[in-house]
Design an enzyme around this catalytic site. Structure first.
Site, PDB file in Angstrom:
ATOM      1  N   ASP A  53       0.837  -1.203   0.000  1.00 52.12           N
ATOM      2  CA  ASP A  53       0.000   0.000   0.000  1.00 52.12           C
ATOM      3  C   ASP A  53       0.873   1.255   0.000  1.00 52.12           C
ATOM      4  O   ASP A  53       0.364   2.376  -0.058  1.00 52.12           O
ATOM      5  CB  ASP A  53      -1.016  -0.012   1.151  1.00 52.12           C
ATOM      6  CG  ASP A  53      -0.370  -0.118   2.511  1.00 52.12           C
ATOM      7  OD1 ASP A  53       0.865  -0.211   2.591  1.00 52.12           O
ATOM      8  OD2 ASP A  53      -1.114  -0.093   3.525  1.00 52.12           O
ATOM      9  N   SER A  54       2.209   1.054   0.018  1.00 55.85           N
ATOM     10  CA  SER A  54       3.127   2.186  -0.208  1.00 55.85           C
ATOM     11  C   SER A  54       2.920   2.742  -1.613  1.00 55.85           C
ATOM     12  O   SER A  54       3.438   3.825  -1.934  1.00 55.85           O
ATOM     13  CB  SER A  54       4.578   1.749  -0.005  1.00 55.85           C
ATOM     14  OG  SER A  54       4.845   0.566  -0.733  1.00 55.85           O
ATOM     15  N   ASP A  92      -1.075  -6.084  -0.160  1.00 62.37           N
ATOM     16  CA  ASP A  92      -1.520  -5.472   1.101  1.00 62.37           C
ATOM     17  C   ASP A  92      -3.026  -5.256   1.090  1.00 62.37           C
ATOM     18  O   ASP A  92      -3.579  -4.728   0.107  1.00 62.37           O
ATOM     19  CB  ASP A  92      -0.879  -4.085   1.257  1.00 62.37           C
ATOM     20  CG  ASP A  92       0.427  -4.135   2.025  1.00 62.37           C
ATOM     21  OD1 ASP A  92       0.657  -5.104   2.774  1.00 62.37           O
ATOM     22  OD2 ASP A  92       1.219  -3.183   1.868  1.00 62.37           O
ATOM     23  N   GLU A 124      -1.726  -5.511   8.528  1.00 69.50           N
ATOM     24  CA  GLU A 124      -0.957  -4.892   9.612  1.00 69.50           C
ATOM     25  C   GLU A 124      -1.648  -5.118  10.951  1.00 69.50           C
ATOM     26  O   GLU A 124      -2.834  -4.798  11.098  1.00 69.50           O
ATOM     27  CB  GLU A 124      -0.813  -3.387   9.360  1.00 69.50           C
ATOM     28  CG  GLU A 124       0.009  -3.068   8.132  1.00 69.50           C
ATOM     29  CD  GLU A 124       0.223  -1.568   7.921  1.00 69.50           C
ATOM     30  OE1 GLU A 124      -0.142  -0.764   8.810  1.00 69.50           O
ATOM     31  OE2 GLU A 124       0.762  -1.208   6.863  1.00 69.50           O
ATOM     32  N   GLU A 191       8.792  -4.169  10.735  1.00 72.90           N
ATOM     33  CA  GLU A 191       9.256  -2.887  10.187  1.00 72.90           C
ATOM     34  C   GLU A 191       9.794  -1.990  11.297  1.00 72.90           C
ATOM     35  O   GLU A 191       9.132  -1.751  12.313  1.00 72.90           O
ATOM     36  CB  GLU A 191       8.092  -2.195   9.455  1.00 72.90           C
ATOM     37  CG  GLU A 191       8.496  -0.851   8.861  1.00 72.90           C
ATOM     38  CD  GLU A 191       7.517  -0.297   7.820  1.00 72.90           C
ATOM     39  OE1 GLU A 191       6.562  -1.014   7.442  1.00 72.90           O
ATOM     40  OE2 GLU A 191       7.739   0.861   7.406  1.00 72.90           O
TER      41      GLU A 191
HETATM   42  O1  KIV Z   1       3.538  -1.168   1.642  1.00 73.49           O
HETATM   43  C1  KIV Z   1       4.730  -1.495   1.765  1.00 73.49           C
HETATM   44  O2  KIV Z   1       5.595  -1.130   0.964  1.00 73.49           O
HETATM   45  C2  KIV Z   1       5.106  -2.328   2.911  1.00 73.49           C
HETATM   46  C3  KIV Z   1       6.564  -2.569   3.134  1.00 73.49           C
HETATM   47  C4  KIV Z   1       7.171  -1.369   3.723  1.00 73.49           C
HETATM   48  C5  KIV Z   1       6.808  -3.781   3.943  1.00 73.49           C
HETATM   49  O3  KIV Z   1       4.271  -2.761   3.634  1.00 73.49           O
END
Ligand code: KIV
Length: 273
Positions: A53-54, A92, A124, A191
């Site tokens: 979700d980044s 995610d 998460e 993380e």
């Molecule tokens: O969304 C993401 O990129 C992540 C990583 C930082 C593990 O969850």
């Protein structure tokens, strides 16, 4: 022969990740959000592609991961799946699609699996979302947990600083990690937590522990592709190693192109019909 895996083009599965942990082979994981980068990363031999979700930050330009929607995650996941042959693809569950109740969590995970054909999901949290994780697992969908700095909770934390430095939070993290293993998650992402704590979690758990800013004692490492390729110049936490400076490379290439267009040098005779 490739040095990163013993069997370089064999499809990566959750079972293979478990075998890698057992024989002490480190797991490589990077984010991907589109077909072209997924194809390059997969071809290079990455073990796991995370449709993180980044994408909310690096693709959409949002300050946090919170705004990205399930539809948008599915769009990214579908594109990544077209470029991935060998890597295991994990997606995610975005903020607001699993915390409310476990039925909603299952519906979100099923949409991801059905519409994108991805192979696993990541959520998460620990004990607070136990019911959601269990319901998803009961449907036969593999789950990776994510503990420590969980960016979807940034408004609660108020800072992106290292988590679990204090004993109480470290103990909760350890308990959550044990719980995730016990209920059937196939891996856990840690993380931004102290390296010593992450190493203890990795030593205690039989499932792989993948770190980001969690030190070398983890069973594998994950980074955001844009960060490690230097596309994202503003972001430079201590844990980030930059393997390229694509911001500079792209800027130079684009400047060169502009100059060639302005001067009339592009296109030349051989570049036209
Ligand atoms: O969304 C993401 O990129 C992540 C990583 C930082 C593990 O969850």
């Amino acid at each position: 022969m490739s040095t990163n895996t013993t069997d370089s083009r064999r499809k990566v599965t959750t079972r293979r990740l478990s075998e890698m942990k057992q024989r002490g082979e480190k797991i490589s994981m990077l984010t991907a959000y589109d077909y072209s980068s997924a194809r390059i990363l997969d071809g290079a031999g990455i073990d796991v592609l995370l449709v993180g979700d980044s994408a909310s930050n690096v693709m959409a330009g949002n300050v946090t991961t919170l705004p990205i929607t399930l539809d948008q995650m599915i769009y990214h996941a579908k594109s990544v799946m077209k470029g991935a042959e060998r890597a295991l693809v994990v997606v995610d569950l975005p903020f607001g699609t699993y915390q409310g109740n476990s039925k909603e969590a299952l519906a979100s995970a099923i949409r991801i699996m059905k519409e994108s054909h991805a192979e696993a999901v990541k959520l998460e949290g620990g004990a607070e979302i136990r019911e959601s994780i269990q319901r998803i697992l009961c449907a036969g969908i593999p789950v990776i947990g994510h503990l420590g700095l969980t960016p979807q909770s940034i408004n609660k934390f108020g800072t992106y600083n290292v988590r679990a430095r204090e004993k109480e939070e470290a103990e909760k993290l350890m308990a959550d990690a044990r719980l995730l293993e016990e209920i059937g998650c196939f891996a856990v992402v840690l993380e931004k937590v102290p390296a010593e704590l992450a190493a203890r979690v990795a030593a205690e758990l039989s499932i792989p522990v993948i770190g980001i800013g969690a030190g070398g004692g983890c069973d594998g490492q994950v980074l955001v592709m844009h960060d490690m390729l230097g596309i994202n110049r503003e972001f430079s936490p201590r844990f980030l190693r930059r393997y390229a400076n694509l911001d500079e490379v792209m800027t130079e290439a684009v400047k060169h192109y502009i100059a060639d267009v302005k001067s009339g040098d592009f296109p030349n005779e051989s570049e036209q019909y």
